[in-house]
Enzyme design. Structure first.
Site, short mmCIF file in Angstrom:
data_model
loop_
_atom_site.label_atom_id
_atom_site.label_comp_id
_atom_site.label_asym_id
_atom_site.label_seq_id
_atom_site.Cartn_x
_atom_site.Cartn_y
_atom_site.Cartn_z
N ARG A 285 40.60 36.78 41.42
CA ARG A 285 41.43 36.12 42.59
C ARG A 285 42.13 34.89 41.92
O ARG A 285 41.37 33.78 41.69
CB ARG A 285 40.30 35.73 43.36
CG ARG A 285 40.86 35.22 44.76
CD ARG A 285 39.57 34.61 45.52
NE ARG A 285 39.46 33.15 45.05
CZ ARG A 285 38.13 32.61 44.94
NH1 ARG A 285 36.93 33.26 45.18
NH2 ARG A 285 37.92 31.39 44.46
N HIS A 289 39.76 31.30 47.57
CA HIS A 289 39.01 32.19 48.61
C HIS A 289 39.60 32.22 49.83
O HIS A 289 40.36 33.62 50.20
CB HIS A 289 37.63 31.83 48.71
CG HIS A 289 36.96 33.04 49.56
ND1 HIS A 289 36.63 34.05 49.21
CD2 HIS A 289 36.40 32.68 51.02
CE1 HIS A 289 35.93 34.78 50.37
NE2 HIS A 289 35.93 33.94 51.37
N TYR A 298 34.97 24.58 41.01
CA TYR A 298 34.06 25.35 40.85
C TYR A 298 34.28 26.16 39.39
O TYR A 298 33.71 27.02 38.91
CB TYR A 298 33.20 26.24 41.73
CG TYR A 298 34.19 26.98 42.66
CD1 TYR A 298 34.60 28.26 41.85
CD2 TYR A 298 34.46 26.69 43.78
CE1 TYR A 298 35.45 29.02 42.90
CE2 TYR A 298 35.68 27.38 44.78
CZ TYR A 298 35.90 28.66 44.17
OH TYR A 298 36.48 29.46 44.90
#
Length: 392
Positions: A285, A289, A298
């Site tokens: 990805r 998200h 993160y």
């Protein structure tokens, strides 16, 4: 453009090499033990070199290769426009597919018209392959409808927000297909994070026991929001299938040719009455998200940079240029087409009418319900109270 059939088979070039990363097609009891090196099916390297595979051979002509490239480019352009529209306040939320174009276009083009798709909320490329107008995908994210298209018109179900539940819907539908004696197949899309949901485990169980003609297509994009894959499973995701009694295979999710070949094999297997298959598309990805997420909190920049080198669109372009299947005029024309698509999407979103305030009660139950009728009346009275206040 459809990539249903393969082109006339041509002699393989002696210069093509067999990928060391490739693996044989999974057979009963041959999916690998936990802790072994994960197998990966690849037909197109990140450098744009064709590689062969003994079980997943595919031979596409120049027109079909250009079609796959066009699909990925236009899907990415649509996705970029939707992301921009959300940033401009035109959409409430958007789930980008950036980086996952090969997994979606490859698997989407493997489908027949009579196959049925159960997506999550990120399968914009699959929707494109099924002929769903891209603008129809945006109504839910703008908050003007609950979906925006008739699922039965394209055999493409409405987007599913509840994580993993569509795998059960797909399994039940596939069981019905089998009982009807049809030779079509069903495919369910979900992510690596959803693989931890109980609904997915139940779907695996029922599909195996009832030999349902369903393909479980897991797009492992490495992150379930901020949770990495290694916190979802102790073994490669595709190996989970053997515990339920059906094959699992890991495919290079950034290789559109491999995704097409593996998904086609899994669908044909389902149509022959051989039951379910788990396909793990190993991809990444590239963006957030959703637009409410900040991935910089993160994950590291060097991780994304490493995956950018495996970009699914760039590797197919490299192949097209290397083999002389596309010239500068083709790429320029496609760029113009993508800009036209972006403009159409912008105009369509801004022209979407606001829904009737009471429309949210219309399709809660097919035959109506006394409680819903009561709630509709209460809400209508509430809305009318504002009009009375303004009148006074």
């Amino acid at each position: 453009m459809t990539v249903e059939g393969t082109a006339a088979r041509k002699p393989r070039r002696s210069s093509k090499r067999t990928s060391a990363a490739s693996a044989t097609k999974p057979r009963a009891g041959a999916q690998g033990a936990p802790g072994t090196e994960p197998q990966l099916v690849q037909l197109l390297t990140p450098e744009g070199e064709r590689v062969t595979h003994p079980d997943y051979a595919i031979d596409l002509g120049p027109e079909e290769l250009r079609g796959l490239y066009r699909d990925m480019v236009l899907t990415r352009r649509f996705d970029a426009e939707a992301t921009a529209l959300q940033r401009q306040g035109e959409l409430g939320l958007w789930a980008s597919l950036l980086g996952q174009e090969a997994a979606q276009i490859g698997s989407g083009r493997a489908l027949r018209d009579d196959d049925y798709v159960f997506p999550t909320y990120r399968e914009h490329g699959v929707a494109w392959c099924r002929g769903v107008d891209p603008t129809n995908l945006l109504g839910m994210f703008r908050g003007v409808n609950h979906g925006g298209w008739d699922p039965n018109s394209n055999n493409f179900h409405l987007y599913t927000i509840v994580i993993g539940s569509q795998t059960l819907h797909a399994t039940g539908y596939a069981m019905g297909v089998a009982k009807d004696g049809a030779d079509s197949a069903v495919i369910a899309y979900f992510g690596d994070g959803a693989s931890s949901q109980g609904d997915v485990a139940e779907a695996f169980t029922f599909s195996a026991v009832y030999n349902a003609p369903v393909v479980f297509f897991c797009q492992n994009n490495q992150w379930a929001i901020s949770e990495p894959t290694e916190k979802q499973t102790r073994v490669p995701l595709y190996q989970r299938a053997q515990g339920y009694g059906f094959p699992g295979v890991r495919v290079d999710g950034n290789d559109v040719l491999a995704c097409l070949a593996v998904t086609r094999w899994a669908l044909e297997r389902a149509r022959r009455g051989e039951g379910p298959t788990l396909v793990e598309a190993f991809t990444y990805r590239m963006g957030a998200h959703t637009t409410s997420d900040d991935p910089t909190r993160y994950r590291m920049d060097d991780e994304r940079a490493a995956w950018e080198a495996k970009d699914p669109i760039l590797r197919l372009r490299a192949l097209l240029e290397k083999e002389g299947h596309a010239d500068a005029a083709f790429f320029e024309e496609l760029e113009s087409e993508s800009e036209i698509l972006g403009k159409r999407v912008r105009e369509a979103v801004r022209a979407m009418p606001d829904p009737d305030d009471l429309a949210m009660f219309d399709h809660t139950y097919a035959d109506g319900h006394a409680l819903v009728d009561e709630e509709r009346a209460q809400f209508a009275a509430y809305q009318a109270s504002f009009a009375d206040s303004e009148g006074n």
